[in-house]
Design a protein around this motif. Structure first.
Motif, PDB file in Angstrom:
ATOM      1  N   LEU A  17       0.821  -1.206   0.000  1.00  0.00           N
ATOM      2  CA  LEU A  17       0.000   0.000   0.000  1.00  0.00           C
ATOM      3  C   LEU A  17       0.860   1.263   0.000  1.00  0.00           C
ATOM      4  O   LEU A  17       0.542   2.246  -0.674  1.00  0.00           O
ATOM      5  N   LYS A  18       1.957   1.219   0.726  1.00  0.00           N
ATOM      6  CA  LYS A  18       2.850   2.374   0.803  1.00  0.00           C
ATOM      7  C   LYS A  18       3.435   2.703  -0.570  1.00  0.00           C
ATOM      8  O   LYS A  18       3.482   3.867  -0.986  1.00  0.00           O
ATOM      9  N   ASN A  19       3.868   1.677  -1.314  1.00  0.00           N
ATOM     10  CA  ASN A  19       4.439   1.907  -2.637  1.00  0.00           C
ATOM     11  C   ASN A  19       3.368   2.328  -3.644  1.00  0.00           C
ATOM     12  O   ASN A  19       3.628   3.152  -4.521  1.00  0.00           O
ATOM     13  N   GLN A  20       2.176   1.802  -3.540  1.00  0.00           N
ATOM     14  CA  GLN A  20       1.095   2.214  -4.428  1.00  0.00           C
ATOM     15  C   GLN A  20       0.738   3.680  -4.205  1.00  0.00           C
ATOM     16  O   GLN A  20       0.481   4.421  -5.151  1.00  0.00           O
ATOM     17  N   TRP A  24       1.031   6.711  -6.881  1.00  0.00           N
ATOM     18  CA  TRP A  24      -0.140   7.546  -7.146  1.00  0.00           C
ATOM     19  C   TRP A  24       0.205   9.024  -6.980  1.00  0.00           C
ATOM     20  O   TRP A  24      -0.183   9.861  -7.807  1.00  0.00           O
ATOM     21  N   LYS A  25       0.931   9.355  -5.910  1.00  0.00           N
ATOM     22  CA  LYS A  25       1.333  10.759  -5.682  1.00  0.00           C
ATOM     23  C   LYS A  25       2.230  11.265  -6.802  1.00  0.00           C
ATOM     24  O   LYS A  25       2.082  12.394  -7.269  1.00  0.00           O
ATOM     25  N   GLU A  26       3.179  10.451  -7.238  1.00  0.00           N
ATOM     26  CA  GLU A  26       4.088  10.864  -8.308  1.00  0.00           C
ATOM     27  C   GLU A  26       3.333  11.054  -9.622  1.00  0.00           C
ATOM     28  O   GLU A  26       3.595  11.993 -10.366  1.00  0.00           O
ATOM     29  N   GLU A  27       2.376  10.158  -9.903  1.00  0.00           N
ATOM     30  CA  GLU A  27       1.581  10.303 -11.125  1.00  0.00           C
ATOM     31  C   GLU A  27       0.740  11.571 -11.079  1.00  0.00           C
ATOM     32  O   GLU A  27       0.600  12.282 -12.074  1.00  0.00           O
TER      33      GLU A  27
END
Length: 116
Positions: A17-20, A24-27
């Protein structure tokens, strides 16, 4: 025995979840940046079109547009300053207060109103 995927416990695994959330934030940041770039391109195109229109008007014979900044360095008009130049200099040098300048201005206005 122990079920589950051990890779889910790794910090680098893309399903955590942390990596997702990080992806998402970077996108989202990238999409916001792209929107800003598109907006800036649009504004630049509008400015270029405006400049082209002004050049066409100048070529057609209308008055020339001035890009100079002389107005910024010109001395203010005495009517817009609202008083005597010496009074304004005294205020800027700290010799007179704003209240005193306003009182002087009001007294001049009332005196000029009586003489008219």
């Amino acid at each position: 025995m122990g079920g589950g995927d051990l890779n889910l416990k790794k910090s680098w695994h893309p399903a955590t979840l942390k990596n997702q959330e990080r992806v998402w934030k970077e996108e989202r940041k990238h999409s916001d940046e792209q929107k800003k770039i598109e907006q800036m391109k649009k504004e630049l195109m509008e400015e270029r079109q405006l400049q082209e229109l002004q050049q066409l008007q100048e070529q057609a014979g209308s008055k020339q547009r001035s890009d100079r900044l002389d107005w910024m360095y010109a001395a203010p008009n005495s009517s817009s300053a609202g008083g005597n130049q010496d009074d304004m200099e005294a205020f800027l040098l700290g010799k007179k207060s704003v209240d005193q300048l306003i009182r002087d201005k009001n007294s001049k206005e009332t005196n000029s109103g009586l003489t008219d």
